[in-house]
Design an enzyme around this catalytic site. Sequence first.
Site, PDB file in Angstrom:
ATOM      1  N   GLY A  86      15.685  32.523  76.970  1.00 34.96           N
ATOM      2  CA  GLY A  86      14.769  33.592  76.802  1.00 34.96           C
ATOM      3  C   GLY A  86      13.764  33.886  78.095  1.00 34.96           C
ATOM      4  O   GLY A  86      12.741  34.543  77.983  1.00 34.96           O
ATOM      5  N   ASN A 130      14.594  35.745  80.646  1.00 33.42           N
ATOM      6  CA  ASN A 130      14.445  37.290  80.795  1.00 33.42           C
ATOM      7  C   ASN A 130      13.629  37.785  79.838  1.00 33.42           C
ATOM      8  O   ASN A 130      12.826  38.870  80.111  1.00 33.42           O
ATOM      9  CB  ASN A 130      16.002  37.852  80.751  1.00 33.42           C
ATOM     10  CG  ASN A 130      16.743  37.772  81.804  1.00 33.42           C
ATOM     11  OD1 ASN A 130      16.380  38.486  83.187  1.00 33.42           O
ATOM     12  ND2 ASN A 130      17.765  36.860  82.367  1.00 33.42           N
ATOM     13  N   MET A 155      24.315  36.209  72.731  1.00 35.20           N
ATOM     14  CA  MET A 155      25.625  35.827  72.657  1.00 35.20           C
ATOM     15  C   MET A 155      26.694  36.316  71.542  1.00 35.20           C
ATOM     16  O   MET A 155      27.600  35.903  71.362  1.00 35.20           O
ATOM     17  CB  MET A 155      25.887  34.392  72.661  1.00 35.20           C
ATOM     18  CG  MET A 155      25.145  33.494  73.874  1.00 35.20           C
ATOM     19  SD  MET A 155      25.538  34.072  75.378  1.00 35.20           S
ATOM     20  CE  MET A 155      27.078  33.023  75.533  1.00 35.20           C
ATOM     21  N   LYS A 156      26.150  37.477  71.079  1.00 39.48           N
ATOM     22  CA  LYS A 156      27.209  38.246  69.953  1.00 39.48           C
ATOM     23  C   LYS A 156      27.341  39.462  70.609  1.00 39.48           C
ATOM     24  O   LYS A 156      26.719  40.081  71.239  1.00 39.48           O
ATOM     25  CB  LYS A 156      26.186  38.371  68.534  1.00 39.48           C
ATOM     26  CG  LYS A 156      25.989  36.894  67.828  1.00 39.48           C
ATOM     27  CD  LYS A 156      27.193  36.506  67.224  1.00 39.48           C
ATOM     28  CE  LYS A 156      27.025  35.058  66.665  1.00 39.48           C
ATOM     29  NZ  LYS A 156      28.175  34.332  65.964  1.00 39.48           N
ATOM     30  N   ASN A 168      22.103  45.714  79.254  1.00 39.15           N
ATOM     31  CA  ASN A 168      22.577  44.180  79.110  1.00 39.15           C
ATOM     32  C   ASN A 168      22.120  43.729  80.802  1.00 39.15           C
ATOM     33  O   ASN A 168      22.302  44.776  81.732  1.00 39.15           O
ATOM     34  CB  ASN A 168      23.949  44.038  78.726  1.00 39.15           C
ATOM     35  CG  ASN A 168      24.112  42.619  78.677  1.00 39.15           C
ATOM     36  OD1 ASN A 168      23.377  41.753  78.473  1.00 39.15           O
ATOM     37  ND2 ASN A 168      25.224  42.138  79.023  1.00 39.15           N
ATOM     38  N   HIS A 222      23.898  40.648  83.530  1.00 38.98           N
ATOM     39  CA  HIS A 222      24.848  39.882  83.382  1.00 38.98           C
ATOM     40  C   HIS A 222      25.005  39.330  84.530  1.00 38.98           C
ATOM     41  O   HIS A 222      24.662  39.987  85.741  1.00 38.98           O
ATOM     42  CB  HIS A 222      26.060  40.925  83.252  1.00 38.98           C
ATOM     43  CG  HIS A 222      27.426  39.991  83.313  1.00 38.98           C
ATOM     44  ND1 HIS A 222      27.828  39.217  82.358  1.00 38.98           N
ATOM     45  CD2 HIS A 222      28.314  39.743  84.339  1.00 38.98           C
ATOM     46  CE1 HIS A 222      28.870  38.489  82.555  1.00 38.98           C
ATOM     47  NE2 HIS A 222      29.046  38.848  83.734  1.00 38.98           N
TER      48      HIS A 222
HETATM   49  C1  GRF Z   1      21.301  35.180  82.134  1.00 41.04           C
HETATM   50  O1  GRF Z   1      21.800  34.696  83.366  1.00 41.04           O
HETATM   51  C2  GRF Z   1      21.973  36.465  81.796  1.00 41.04           C
HETATM   52  O2  GRF Z   1      22.107  37.092  82.891  1.00 41.04           O
HETATM   53  C3  GRF Z   1      22.992  36.359  80.727  1.00 41.04           C
HETATM   54  O3  GRF Z   1      22.513  35.156  80.015  1.00 41.04           O
HETATM   55  C4  GRF Z   1      21.454  34.418  80.732  1.00 41.04           C
HETATM   56  C5  GRF Z   1      19.956  34.371  79.933  1.00 41.04           C
HETATM   57  O4  GRF Z   1      19.196  33.595  80.436  1.00 41.04           O
HETATM   58  N1  GRF Z   1      23.444  37.489  80.128  1.00 41.04           N
HETATM   59  P1  GRF Z   1      17.845  33.559  79.756  1.00 41.04           P
HETATM   60  O5  GRF Z   1      18.037  33.255  78.424  1.00 41.04           O
HETATM   61  O6  GRF Z   1      17.029  34.943  79.906  1.00 41.04           O
HETATM   62  O7  GRF Z   1      17.091  32.585  80.268  1.00 41.04           O
END
Ligand code: GRF
Length: 194
Positions: free
Chosen positions: A20, A22, A95-96, A112, A114
């Site tokens: 989390g 982000n 992850m879903k 999203n 990535h």
């Molecule tokens: C990030 O690298 C994002 O790009 C990918 O999953 C990771 C999530 O990281 N989709 P966090 O949970 O936000 O630390």
Amino acid sequence: MKKLNGFEKLKTSVFISGKGSNFYNLIKFSLKKNSPIRIKLLISNNSNAEGLKYAKKFHIKKKIYNYKNRLSTEKKIISELEKNKIKLICLAGYMKVLSKNFIKSFKGNILNIHPSLLPKYKGLNTHERAIKNKDKISGCTVHFVNSKIDSGKIIMQKKVRIFKKDTPKSLAKRILKQEHNLYPKAIRKLFSNL
Ligand code: GRF
């Protein structure tokens, strides 16, 4: 995308499965006075996700779903989103895979982030693959979500150099730092009239 007037912030839901970072970063962004978003709801499929702690800390409503059946789970999520008048979804390490119907029902307002320069390295283990292929540059991408994994329209990207001594872990760390810059920037780009 909907145009906003000066006083209306986009009611946003963030979806996470893990750390989390982000999510935390988007919360900080949303708290800025001139931010176009307000985070109202956290959705997760993982009751052990580390990032849930940020919902508690910042008093954001959270909902956790166990996904025994995708169709019925998505129905429950949609009704929660409607209840909270959510207008924007930000996936952040969720992850879903969302179904076509779910995406359609949300009229494309799903973003999203990535950890690669899409269209390169869709899916998982992006850093391992970039290093294995001896790429010199990787990075991160913010894109719209469509029904194919990591394939929706690209909104913004940031390049990150890969050094000879990089491991997937060291590269992931540098890219994640850039993700934290990029996600708010991309949101501002979309809703720049505020
Ligand atoms: C990030 O690298 C994002 O790009 C990918 O999953 C990771 C999530 O990281 N989709 P966090 O949970 O936000 O630390």
